[in-house]
Design an enzyme around this catalytic site. Structure first.
Site, PDB file in Angstrom:
ATOM      1  CB  THR A   1      46.015  34.220  41.834  1.00 36.08           C
ATOM      2  OG1 THR A   1      45.267  33.209  40.351  1.00 36.08           O
ATOM      3  CG2 THR A   1      44.507  35.504  41.890  1.00 36.08           C
TER       4      THR A   1
ATOM      5  CE  LYS B   1      41.282  33.275  40.017  1.00 39.15           C
ATOM      6  NZ  LYS B   1      41.098  32.433  39.226  1.00 39.15           N
TER       7      LYS B   1
ATOM      8  CE  LYS C   1      46.992  32.750  45.907  1.00 41.89           C
ATOM      9  NZ  LYS C   1      46.941  32.964  45.008  1.00 41.89           N
TER      10      LYS C   1
HETATM   11  N1  LIG Z   1      44.250  24.837  42.043  1.00 39.23           N
HETATM   12  C1  LIG Z   1      43.799  25.782  41.594  1.00 39.23           C
HETATM   13  O1  LIG Z   1      42.249  25.184  41.438  1.00 39.23           O
HETATM   14  C2  LIG Z   1      43.732  26.916  40.749  1.00 39.23           C
HETATM   15  C3  LIG Z   1      42.761  28.041  39.955  1.00 39.23           C
HETATM   16  C4  LIG Z   1      42.804  29.101  39.061  1.00 39.23           C
HETATM   17  C5  LIG Z   1      44.604  29.450  39.675  1.00 39.23           C
HETATM   18  N2  LIG Z   1      44.893  28.994  40.213  1.00 39.23           N
HETATM   19  C6  LIG Z   1      46.489  29.948  40.872  1.00 39.23           C
HETATM   20  O2  LIG Z   1      47.086  29.502  40.124  1.00 39.23           O
HETATM   21  C7  LIG Z   1      48.756  29.758  41.679  1.00 39.23           C
HETATM   22  C8  LIG Z   1      49.087  27.668  41.586  1.00 39.23           C
HETATM   23  O3  LIG Z   1      47.952  27.266  42.024  1.00 39.23           O
HETATM   24  P1  LIG Z   1      48.467  25.989  41.383  1.00 39.23           P
HETATM   25  O4  LIG Z   1      46.629  25.417  42.669  1.00 39.23           O
HETATM   26  O5  LIG Z   1      49.365  25.384  41.153  1.00 39.23           O
HETATM   27  O6  LIG Z   1      49.645  25.786  43.811  1.00 39.23           O
HETATM   28  P2  LIG Z   1      50.578  24.526  43.889  1.00 39.23           P
HETATM   29  O7  LIG Z   1      50.092  23.487  43.674  1.00 39.23           O
HETATM   30  O8  LIG Z   1      50.680  25.132  45.196  1.00 39.23           O
HETATM   31  O9  LIG Z   1      51.492  24.910  43.054  1.00 39.23           O
HETATM   32  C9  LIG Z   1      52.768  26.146  43.581  1.00 39.23           C
HETATM   33  C10 LIG Z   1      53.724  26.009  42.928  1.00 39.23           C
HETATM   34  O10 LIG Z   1      54.329  27.356  42.737  1.00 39.23           O
HETATM   35  C11 LIG Z   1      55.892  26.960  43.419  1.00 39.23           C
HETATM   36  N3  LIG Z   1      56.289  27.772  44.101  1.00 39.23           N
HETATM   37  C12 LIG Z   1      55.468  28.243  45.431  1.00 39.23           C
HETATM   38  N4  LIG Z   1      56.144  29.198  46.480  1.00 39.23           N
HETATM   39  C13 LIG Z   1      57.299  29.480  45.918  1.00 39.23           C
HETATM   40  C14 LIG Z   1      58.604  30.250  45.720  1.00 39.23           C
HETATM   41  N5  LIG Z   1      58.570  30.938  47.063  1.00 39.23           N
HETATM   42  N6  LIG Z   1      59.756  29.701  44.648  1.00 39.23           N
HETATM   43  C15 LIG Z   1      59.800  28.794  43.810  1.00 39.23           C
HETATM   44  N7  LIG Z   1      58.431  28.166  43.511  1.00 39.23           N
HETATM   45  C16 LIG Z   1      57.746  28.280  44.366  1.00 39.23           C
HETATM   46  C17 LIG Z   1      55.370  25.541  44.175  1.00 39.23           C
HETATM   47  O11 LIG Z   1      56.757  24.621  43.983  1.00 39.23           O
HETATM   48  P3  LIG Z   1      57.281  23.014  44.916  1.00 39.23           P
HETATM   49  O12 LIG Z   1      57.011  22.242  44.002  1.00 39.23           O
HETATM   50  O13 LIG Z   1      58.373  23.524  44.745  1.00 39.23           O
HETATM   51  O14 LIG Z   1      56.540  23.665  46.267  1.00 39.23           O
HETATM   52  C18 LIG Z   1      54.718  25.262  42.776  1.00 39.23           C
HETATM   53  O15 LIG Z   1      55.614  24.482  41.654  1.00 39.23           O
HETATM   54  C19 LIG Z   1      47.913  30.168  42.933  1.00 39.23           C
HETATM   55  O16 LIG Z   1      48.409  31.740  42.607  1.00 39.23           O
HETATM   56  C20 LIG Z   1      46.611  29.609  42.532  1.00 39.23           C
HETATM   57  O17 LIG Z   1      46.270  30.837  43.736  1.00 39.23           O
HETATM   58  C21 LIG Z   1      45.059  27.624  41.202  1.00 39.23           C
END
Ligand SMILES: NC(=O)c1ccc[n+]([C@@H]2O[C@H](COP(=O)([O-])OP(=O)(O)OC[C@H]3O[C@@H](n4cnc5c(N)ncnc54)[C@H](OP(=O)(O)O)[C@@H]3O)[C@@H](O)[C@H]2O)c1
Length: 289
Positions: A98, A173, A241
Site C-alpha cells: 500500500t 485502495k 501510514k
Molecule cells: N497486515 C495487513 O493486514 C495488511 C493489509 C492490507 C495491506 N497491507 C499492506 O501490505 C504491506 C505489507 O504489510 P505487512 O503487514 O506484510 O508488513 P510487515 O509484516 O511489517 O512486512 C513488511 C515486509 O517488508 C520488508 N521491508 C520493509 N522495508 C524494507 C526495505 N526498506 N527493504 C527491504 N525490505 C523491506 C520487511 O522485511 P523484514 O522482514 O526484514 O522487516 C517485511 O518483509 C504494507 O504496505 C501494508 O500497508 C497490510
C-alpha cells in the site's frame, strides 16, 4: 507454470508467496531483507531464497513485492541491488504494497525504461485474507500486462480488478481506507453508546447487523471490540501510514475528507495510548479511556 519472484515476506507476503508456489504451482524465488525469514519460507514451501532483490528478479517473468511504504518500495526496485537492475524486458512487476499513486507512476516509468511493465496492486482482506488466499487486489497499469498477470495473482486472490492506468490501484485502495475509517469510528461510537445505555451489545448487534447498519466491520469486529481485544489484524501504525497517503492525495486533488482527517487524529491518540500495534477497531479504546 511461470517463473516468479516475491520480495518482502512479512505478515502478508509470506503466505501470498506460499500460495503462488502451492496453489499456483509456479517456480518461486523469494527475497526478504531479514534473510532468516526467506530461509524459513524456502524450507516450508520448497522454493529458492535469493540474497538481493536484483538476484531474485533476474530471469523471472513476474516479480512481486509487498513491503512497507514508498521508500521501502524504491529501495527494493530502483535502489542499490534493486529488482530493476536485473528485471527482464517484457517481465511484469506487481507491487502489492500500500503506497502512493505517485510512486506507482514513478516506478511504472522506471520499469518501462527497462522494457518491463509495472502494476500497482495493493490488497485488501488483511492477514486472514492473505493466509486463506482470498484477497481483493486493486490494479493500475496497462491492460496487456494486467491480462498476463491476472491468472498468476489469482493464486492468492478472490477478486482482481484493473481500475485504470498506473496509480489507479493505489487510488482505489485509498477509497477503501476512506470508507473504513469513518465506518469503524461509527461502530466504536455505537458500541460505546450501547454500553453507557446498559444494553446487551451482543443482542444489539445480532439485531441491527441484519438491517441497514450492518457491515463487514460490525460482523467481524464487534465481539472483540466489546471484549476490549485489539490484536486482530491491521495495525494502527499501518492505518496512519495509509491515511497519510490519502490526505496527501486529497490535498492534491481537492477532495474534502473532514471525517477521514478527524479519524486520523483519533488514531494518533490511540498511538499515544500505546496502541501502535493494536488493530484499527481500537478507536473504541480511545472513547473508553
Ligand atoms: N497486515 C495487513 O493486514 C495488511 C493489509 C492490507 C495491506 N497491507 C499492506 O501490505 C504491506 C505489507 O504489510 P505487512 O503487514 O506484510 O508488513 P510487515 O509484516 O511489517 O512486512 C513488511 C515486509 O517488508 C520488508 N521491508 C520493509 N522495508 C524494507 C526495505 N526498506 N527493504 C527491504 N525490505 C523491506 C520487511 O522485511 P523484514 O522482514 O526484514 O522487516 C517485511 O518483509 C504494507 O504496505 C501494508 O500497508 C497490510
Amino acid at each position: 507454470m511461470a517463473k516468479v519472484a516475491f520480495i518482502g515476506l512479512g505478515v502478508m507476503g509470506f503466505p501470498m508467496a506460499g500460495h503462488l508456489k502451492v496453489r499456483g504451482g509456479h517456480d518461486v524465488t523469494v527475497y526478504n531483507r531479514t534473510s532468516a525469514k526467506a530461509e524459513r519460507w524456502a524450507a516450508e514451501f520448497g522454493g529458492r531464497a535469493a540474497a538481493t532483490p536484483a538476484e531474485a528478479a533476474k530471469g523471472q517473468e513476474f516479480v512481486f513485492a509487498c513491503v512497507g511504504n514508498d521508500d521501502d518500495l524504491r529501495s527494493v526496485t530502483t535502489g542499490k541491488d534493486g529488482a530493476f537492475e536485473t528485471i527482464a524486458s517484457g517481465a511484469v512487476f506487481i507491487d502489492n504494497t500500500t503506497a502512493s499513486a505517485e510512486v506507482a507512476r514513478e516506478l511504472y516509468a522506471a520499469a518501462s525504461a527497462k522494457g518491463a511493465r509495472f502494476i500497482d496492486a495493493p490488497v485488501s482482506g488483511g492477514q486472514a485474507g492473505a493466509e486463506n488466499g482470498v484477497l481483493t487486489v486493486m490494479c493500475g497499469g496497462d491492460a496487456e500486462a494486467f491480462d498476463r498477470a491476472r491468472p498468476i495473482i489469482e493464486a492468492y486472490a478472490r477478486m482482481v480488478g484493473l481500475m485504470g492506468p498506473a496509480g489507479a490501484g493505489q487510488l482505489t485502495k485509498m477509497i477503501n481506507q476512506i470508507c473504513i475509517a469513518g465506518l469503524v469510528q461509527g461502530l466504536a461510537e455505537g458500541i460505546h453508546f450501547g454500553k453507557k445505555a446498559g444494553l446487551d451489545i451482543e443482542r444489539v448487534i445480532d439485531v441491527i447487523s441484519k438491517g441497514a447498519a450492518g457491515s463487514w466491520q460490525m460482523e467481524n469486529r464487534h465481539k472483540t471490540m466489546n471484549a476490549g481485544k485489539y490484536d486482530f489484524g491491521f495495525a494502527v501504525d499501518w492505518m496512519r501510514k495509509d491515511l497519510d497517503i490519502v490526505l496527501a492525495e486529497a490535498r492534491r486533488n481537492g477532495a474534502k475528507l473532514p471525517v477521514t482527517a478527524l479519524v486520523d487524529q483519533f488514531y494518533a491518540e490511540v498511538q499515544a495510548l500505546g496502541g501502535n500495534r493494536w488493530d484499527t477497531s481500537s478507536l473504541l479504546a480511545r472513547l473508553e479511556k
